[in-house]
Design a protein around this motif. Structure first.
Motif, mmCIF file in Angstrom:
data_model
loop_
_atom_site.group_PDB
_atom_site.id
_atom_site.type_symbol
_atom_site.label_atom_id
_atom_site.label_comp_id
_atom_site.label_asym_id
_atom_site.label_seq_id
_atom_site.Cartn_x
_atom_site.Cartn_y
_atom_site.Cartn_z
ATOM 1 N N PRO A 117 -9.004 12.260 -2.598
ATOM 2 C CA PRO A 117 -7.906 13.099 -2.090
ATOM 3 C C PRO A 117 -6.566 12.550 -2.568
ATOM 4 O O PRO A 117 -6.452 11.389 -2.988
ATOM 5 C CB PRO A 117 -8.044 12.971 -0.573
ATOM 6 C CG PRO A 117 -9.390 12.358 -0.330
ATOM 7 C CD PRO A 117 -9.697 11.530 -1.541
ATOM 8 N N PRO A 118 -5.515 13.356 -2.479
ATOM 9 C CA PRO A 118 -4.178 12.874 -2.858
ATOM 10 C C PRO A 118 -3.735 11.723 -1.960
ATOM 11 O O PRO A 118 -4.124 11.639 -0.790
ATOM 12 C CB PRO A 118 -3.284 14.109 -2.677
ATOM 13 C CG PRO A 118 -4.222 15.278 -2.677
ATOM 14 C CD PRO A 118 -5.500 14.782 -2.123
ATOM 15 N N ILE A 119 -2.892 10.860 -2.506
ATOM 16 C CA ILE A 119 -2.359 9.748 -1.721
ATOM 17 C C ILE A 119 -1.501 10.307 -0.589
ATOM 18 O O ILE A 119 -0.679 11.211 -0.775
ATOM 19 C CB ILE A 119 -1.530 8.821 -2.618
ATOM 20 C CG1 ILE A 119 -2.448 8.139 -3.649
ATOM 21 C CG2 ILE A 119 -0.784 7.781 -1.789
ATOM 22 C CD1 ILE A 119 -1.703 7.303 -4.667
ATOM 23 N N GLY A 120 -1.735 9.786 0.617
ATOM 24 C CA GLY A 120 -1.008 10.237 1.798
ATOM 25 C C GLY A 120 -1.681 11.378 2.532
ATOM 26 O O GLY A 120 -1.250 11.742 3.642
ATOM 27 N N ALA A 121 -2.741 11.961 1.947
ATOM 28 C CA ALA A 121 -3.445 13.069 2.608
ATOM 29 C C ALA A 121 -4.310 12.535 3.752
ATOM 30 O O ALA A 121 -4.789 11.397 3.694
ATOM 31 C CB ALA A 121 -4.304 13.814 1.590
ATOM 32 N N PRO A 122 -4.537 13.331 4.805
ATOM 33 C CA PRO A 122 -5.443 12.895 5.872
ATOM 34 C C PRO A 122 -6.829 12.615 5.308
ATOM 35 O O PRO A 122 -7.359 13.385 4.486
ATOM 36 C CB PRO A 122 -5.456 14.085 6.834
ATOM 37 C CG PRO A 122 -4.182 14.822 6.563
ATOM 38 C CD PRO A 122 -3.909 14.638 5.101
ATOM 39 N N LEU A 123 -7.422 11.543 5.760
ATOM 40 C CA LEU A 123 -8.714 11.131 5.216
ATOM 41 C C LEU A 123 -9.881 11.853 5.883
ATOM 42 O O LEU A 123 -10.953 11.983 5.295
ATOM 43 C CB LEU A 123 -8.875 9.614 5.390
ATOM 44 C CG LEU A 123 -10.160 8.993 4.837
ATOM 45 C CD1 LEU A 123 -10.248 9.206 3.320
ATOM 46 C CD2 LEU A 123 -10.225 7.508 5.162
ATOM 47 N N GLY A 124 -9.715 12.322 7.099
ATOM 48 C CA GLY A 124 -10.828 12.888 7.869
ATOM 49 C C GLY A 124 -11.627 13.948 7.148
ATOM 50 O O GLY A 124 -12.857 13.854 7.053
ATOM 51 N N PRO A 125 -10.999 15.006 6.598
ATOM 52 C CA PRO A 125 -11.784 16.049 5.940
ATOM 53 C C PRO A 125 -12.628 15.530 4.785
ATOM 54 O O PRO A 125 -13.738 16.013 4.569
ATOM 55 C CB PRO A 125 -10.722 17.037 5.466
ATOM 56 C CG PRO A 125 -9.571 16.831 6.402
ATOM 57 C CD PRO A 125 -9.578 15.369 6.707
ATOM 58 N N ALA A 126 -12.132 14.558 4.028
ATOM 59 C CA ALA A 126 -12.904 14.052 2.895
ATOM 60 C C ALA A 126 -14.170 13.328 3.342
ATOM 61 O O ALA A 126 -15.173 13.317 2.621
ATOM 62 C CB ALA A 126 -12.028 13.110 2.059
ATOM 63 N N LEU A 127 -14.144 12.721 4.529
ATOM 64 C CA LEU A 127 -15.308 11.989 5.039
ATOM 65 C C LEU A 127 -16.051 12.782 6.114
ATOM 66 O O LEU A 127 -16.832 12.215 6.874
ATOM 67 C CB LEU A 127 -14.854 10.644 5.614
ATOM 68 C CG LEU A 127 -14.292 9.636 4.619
ATOM 69 C CD1 LEU A 127 -13.844 8.372 5.353
ATOM 70 C CD2 LEU A 127 -15.320 9.287 3.554
ATOM 71 N N ASP A 128 -15.806 14.099 6.157
ATOM 72 C CA ASP A 128 -16.442 14.968 7.163
ATOM 73 C C ASP A 128 -16.107 14.518 8.580
ATOM 74 O O ASP A 128 -16.905 14.706 9.504
ATOM 75 C CB ASP A 128 -17.968 15.001 6.990
ATOM 76 C CG ASP A 128 -18.369 15.731 5.724
ATOM 77 O OD1 ASP A 128 -17.610 16.618 5.286
ATOM 78 O OD2 ASP A 128 -19.448 15.426 5.173
ATOM 79 N N LEU A 129 -14.924 13.946 8.731
ATOM 80 C CA LEU A 129 -14.504 13.534 10.066
ATOM 81 C C LEU A 129 -13.650 14.584 10.755
ATOM 82 O O LEU A 129 -13.004 14.301 11.761
ATOM 83 C CB LEU A 129 -13.733 12.209 9.984
ATOM 84 C CG LEU A 129 -14.591 10.981 9.687
ATOM 85 C CD1 LEU A 129 -13.720 9.743 9.544
ATOM 86 C CD2 LEU A 129 -15.614 10.766 10.804
ATOM 87 N N VAL A 152 0.858 -1.194 0.000
ATOM 88 C CA VAL A 152 0.000 0.000 0.000
ATOM 89 C C VAL A 152 0.888 1.236 0.000
ATOM 90 O O VAL A 152 1.733 1.429 0.886
ATOM 91 C CB VAL A 152 -0.930 0.022 1.235
ATOM 92 C CG1 VAL A 152 -1.868 1.224 1.161
ATOM 93 C CG2 VAL A 152 -1.728 -1.275 1.323
ATOM 94 N N HIS A 153 0.652 2.081 -0.996
ATOM 95 C CA HIS A 153 1.423 3.321 -1.125
ATOM 96 C C HIS A 153 0.689 4.439 -0.393
ATOM 97 O O HIS A 153 -0.495 4.707 -0.656
ATOM 98 C CB HIS A 153 1.578 3.671 -2.607
ATOM 99 C CG HIS A 153 2.311 4.951 -2.851
ATOM 100 N ND1 HIS A 153 3.459 5.311 -2.176
ATOM 101 C CD2 HIS A 153 2.048 5.974 -3.727
ATOM 102 C CE1 HIS A 153 3.879 6.473 -2.600
ATOM 103 N NE2 HIS A 153 3.039 6.905 -3.547
ATOM 104 N N ILE A 154 1.362 5.121 0.566
ATOM 105 C CA ILE A 154 0.737 6.234 1.312
ATOM 106 C C ILE A 154 1.557 7.512 1.150
ATOM 107 O O ILE A 154 1.478 8.415 1.982
ATOM 108 C CB ILE A 154 0.586 5.890 2.800
ATOM 109 C CG1 ILE A 154 1.945 5.620 3.445
ATOM 110 C CG2 ILE A 154 -0.347 4.715 2.999
ATOM 111 C CD1 ILE A 154 1.873 5.552 4.971
ATOM 112 N N GLY A 155 2.363 7.597 0.061
ATOM 113 C CA GLY A 155 3.149 8.802 -0.200
ATOM 114 C C GLY A 155 4.547 8.753 0.356
ATOM 115 O O GLY A 155 5.303 9.718 0.177
ATOM 116 N N ALA A 156 4.922 7.678 1.036
ATOM 117 C CA ALA A 156 6.279 7.539 1.571
ATOM 118 C C ALA A 156 7.195 6.967 0.499
ATOM 119 O O ALA A 156 6.761 6.595 -0.599
ATOM 120 C CB ALA A 156 6.251 6.649 2.807
ATOM 121 N N ASP A 157 8.496 6.899 0.834
ATOM 122 C CA ASP A 157 9.470 6.374 -0.130
ATOM 123 C C ASP A 157 9.177 4.924 -0.464
ATOM 124 O O ASP A 157 9.344 4.497 -1.621
ATOM 125 C CB ASP A 157 10.889 6.519 0.438
ATOM 126 C CG ASP A 157 11.299 7.979 0.593
ATOM 127 O OD1 ASP A 157 10.699 8.829 -0.093
ATOM 128 O OD2 ASP A 157 12.184 8.249 1.421
#
Length: 828
Positions: free
Chosen positions: A149-161, A70-75
């Protein structure tokens, strides 16, 4: 009421600092909307990021596990072992890296090894994010979000969390607080901002609804009943934003039609209900016809299957919406399941109505059901907002369900326009006082008063003395008087902003003479050994008692019409708790229907409210038993009667006893027939005193020596406050000896000692100083129908010693008076 801060920010344009949860909670609580809890949803997704499953291979040693890269924006991508059946490569997922805490499931992510394969994180489901009660697999973001959202971005705002939810306690006088628009107006007024409410939807043209008789009267009692017909409705799942708003408010999404009615209820405070029109058509012959709709009370034996799946028995207190006289909904509470909107529904009737708050409250209680709708109707709703809420729902149904309007039908009572409320500037300043501006007290500026009231939706027209204020419909139920508007200004400006000041003019307080006399009586009765009680004024049903229109409990559903019943029950409870000595009194009000009127249908304006003094003397009260060798020694009739007299003597009042119990007497079978008396005050019957009837004593498990009294207090207080009634007066100490004479008389048995004493005191003036009863005898030595009463009379002159001749003359005058008035004769 649960309030989403994100939704609130859309409705209010104000200083962002105020809309921070803690500051807003404090201001709302001070203003009267208590914040019971703050739920921070951001904590549920803190640390969770967007990830892309680049590869997904089956686990070599576990058939149900998959090893994912799983790619989360890290190396380097994370290797995560996942057991979800719907995981696959190429999807975007919610990833909780090592160290993330998921409060919804109480789990902190740690590095792990599953069947020999390392796992450095977790792919989350909706349940683990706190967005669902249960989940069948992981959350696939392509299915949840229109834009990823972009990969590695916090998910909360996209799900109204990233939202916060305030839970408010709404008081009964503020039904507008059960709507987002009402809270938005309140916040705008507190912050000095303004509301940014959605524009009013286009109004649907309405036609008269053909109803008559009881249905018309029931609709007019509430104010308005309307239905809007819509066709070509496409029932489906609601958009995610709509579902999320309902979930944050504590409501469960159903489908787009039902969810829209719930959304409008949360937004405007007006409950709505959608009926499946085709399902209704099966209840009566012919196509669905609005004229078949009705509103009536339920009948015994009727039942209704409600939306919660319960088949509820109905009764006369249940208010029902009917079609073809068949119940289809509990008005203002919950709809019926048979006519509910389903996936097959294509045409609906949208009901928007105002039902009488008392009728909804009784209906809700009769079936044991409360709902979001009933909680709003019970507090009262303005009919002016009802059709606007229906128009808002129609616009959303057209947008989200493709509905087309066919027509609207309404019936209601005509409403006269509300007159403006006059707000006087001087009245406001005199009541509130100055505010502190940079430490200096100043009168509240007109501009601030106007801005505060306008933020609530009021329209102001200024004049020389103040303003004429037109109150908005949503606040018309609680802003009716000038003082209500003044309170709103104080509440929203902040009570802590006003300077401390004394009333002007400053008038000393104190008790009026009647209050002083009542307190003096209370103290005297307590000094005599009686304990003061305060019992409930709401009691169980009994013939002649006035029922409450809206009782909380069946056992406290009527107004009391006496004091003695609760005193007897208190004595019984004390004896059951092994406290046999119970001497008590109560000063309280009773409520009586006007003579000749049915108590069950009495007009509140005709209820007679009467202040009574009641008391009970039950059992012995003393600190020792050795003087009676351990045997009980309860008070006798005259000892108990003396306790009442001791209290009244503090007011300079005396009561006479009349054995005949006629008008003003106690209820039948309450008192012992030979040990009770009617109390006479200034020649008129006033109340009663007596020993409890033996049958009543046995039924209540009380001793035979139980005594009761009850009498109206108003005549006693009126007499007590006459000039010099109980004002202390000085009398010099006697310096000359008295002369005493004993007087034994034979009189008819019906003549009381009180009558004889009154005649003796009158005839013996001015030399008679005191007269008291020594003995009363009936027996063989006195003829039938007569009795002997003996008195001791004391004569004294203030300035000299009386001679025998003066005493004999005064004494003979007394004897002559008694012989002439009562046919008395001296006993030899």
């Amino acid at each position: 009421m649960k309030v989403s801060l994100q939704w609130l920010r859309e409705l209010v344009a104000s200083d962002g600092a105020l809309l921070e949860p803690e500051q807003l909670a404090e201001r709302l609580s001070i203003a009267g909307f208590e914040v019971e809890a703050i739920e921070d949803l951001a904590a549920a997704s803190a640390g969770v990021v967007v990830g892309l499953v680049q590869a997904c291979e089956p686990h070599a040693d576990a058939r149900k596990l998959n090893v994912c890269q799983v790619h989360i924006g890290a190396d380097q991508p994370l290797q995560i072992v996942c057991g979800a059946a719907n995981v696959r490569s190429g999807i975007h997922v919610a990833v909780a890296p090592v160290g993330t805490h998921l409060p919804a499931v109480g789990l902190t992510i740690k590095e792990a090894e599953l069947r020999g394969v390392a796992s450095a994180g977790m792919i989350c489901s909706l349940q683990e994010l706190g967005l669902a009660q249960s989940s069948e697999g992981i959350a696939i973001l392509e299915d949840l979000l229109p834009v990823l959202p972009p990969i590695g971005a916090p998910l909360g705002p996209a799900l109204d969390l990233d939202d916060q939810v305030l839970e408010l306690a709404i008081t009964a006088n503020r039904p507008d607080g059960l709507s987002m628009q009402g809270i938005a107006r309140e916040v705008a007024a507190l912050s000095g901002g303004h509301t940014t409410l959605p524009p009013r939807a286009p109004a649907v043209a309405a036609s008269p609804l053909a109803v008559s008789g009881n249905a018309a009267a029931a609709m007019e009692a509430g104010g308005l009943f309307s239905v809007t017909a819509l066709k070509d409705v496409k029932v489906a799942a609601s958009p995610s934003w709509l579902q999320r708003r309902l979930e944050l408010a504590g409501l469960r999404p159903i489908n787009n039609v039902v969810d829209i009615t719930n959304l409008v209820m949360l937004e405007t405070g007006q409950p709505l209900h959608a009926f499946d029109r085709e399902a209704l058509a099966h209840l009566a012959p012919g196509p669905a016809d609005p004229a078949q709709l009705g509103l009536r009370q339920g009948h015994d034996g009727e039942k209704l299957l409600t939306l919660d799946g319960e088949n509820r028995p109905l009764g006369p207190e249940a208010l029902l919406v009917t079609y073809g006289d068949q119940p289809i909904a509990l008005a203002g509470v919950m709809g019926g399941a048979t006519e509910a909107v389903t996936a097959d529904t294509t045409s609906i009737w949208l009901e928007a109505a105002v039902f009488a708050s008392e009728a909804v409250r009784r209906s809700s209680r009769s079936v044991g059901l409360r709902s979001e709708a009933s909680s709003r109707f019970e507090k009262g709703l303005p009919r002016e907002n009802t059709l606007a809420a229906a128009d808002r729902a129609v616009a959303l149904l057209q947008e989200l369900a493709g509905a087309q309007v066919e027509g609207r039908w309404c019936h209601g009572r005509p409403e006269a326009p509300r007159p403006p409320v006059v707000l006087n500037r001087d009245a406001l300043h005199n009541l509130l006082g100055p505010v502190l501006v940079e430490g200096e007290p100043q009168d509240l500026e007109d501009s601030r008063i106007e801005a505060t009231l306008e933020a609530l939706g009021c329209q102001l027209e200024a004049d020389d003395d103040g303003w004429a204020v037109t109150v908005p419909a949503q606040r018309a139920l609680d802003l009716k008087r000038e003082v209500d508007l003044i309170e709103e200004v104080a509440r929203l400006v902040g009570y802590d902003q006003f300077d401390v000041h004394l009333p002007d003019p400053l008038v000393p307080g104190g008790l009026d003479p009647s209050q002083q006399a009542e307190r003096r009586l209370r103290r005297a009765l307590c000094a005599a050994g009686l304990q003061e009680l305060s019992t409930l004024s709401l009691v169980r049903a009994a013939p002649g008692r006035i029922p409450l229109a809206n009782p909380l409990l069946a056992d406290t559903g009527h107004l009391r019409d006496n004091l003695y019943e609760e005193l007897l029950q208190a004595a019984r409870r004390n004896r059951q708790a092994f406290r046999p000595d119970f001497w008590a009194f109560e000063i309280g009000r009773v409520y009586l229907a006007a003579p000749g009127r049915d108590a069950a249908a009495v007009d509140p304006a005709t209820i007679e409210e009467r202040l009574l003094l009641g008391g009970i003397v039950c059992g012995e009260r003393r600190s020792e038993r050795w003087s009676s060798s351990g045997k009980p020694r309860p008070p006798g009739y005259f000892e108990a009667r003396g306790l009442l007299q001791a209290g009244l003597q503090s007011l300079g009042l005396g009561l006479e006893d009349r054995p005949a119990l006629d008008q003003g007497a106690a209820p039948a079978d309450l008192l012992h027939p030979g040990r009770s008396a009617q109390l006479i005050f200034e020649g008129r019957p006033l109340g009663w005193f007596g020993q409890l009837h033996p049958a009543q004593a046995r039924e209540l498990d009380l001793p035979d020596g139980t005594y009761l009294f009850e009498l109206p207090l108003a005549p006693l207080l009126a007499a007590a406050i006459r000039p010099r009634r109980w004002q202390p007066s000085f009398a010099p100490f006697a310096t000359v000896p008295p002369s005493e004479r004993d007087l034994a008389l034979v009189v008819p048995r019906s003549v009381t000692a009180a009558e004889l004493l009154a005649a003796i005191r009158k005839a013996g003036k001015p030399l008679l100083e005191q007269a008291e009863l020594l003995d009363r005898y009936e027996g063989a030595q006195v003829e039938e129908g007569c009795c002997s009463q003996a008195f001791r009379l004391r004569y004294r002159a203030p300035d000299r010693t009386l001679t025998d001749g003066e005493v004999d003359a005064a004494h003979q005058k007394v004897v002559t008076s008694l012989e002439s008035r009562f046919d008395a004769r001296l006993r030899r």
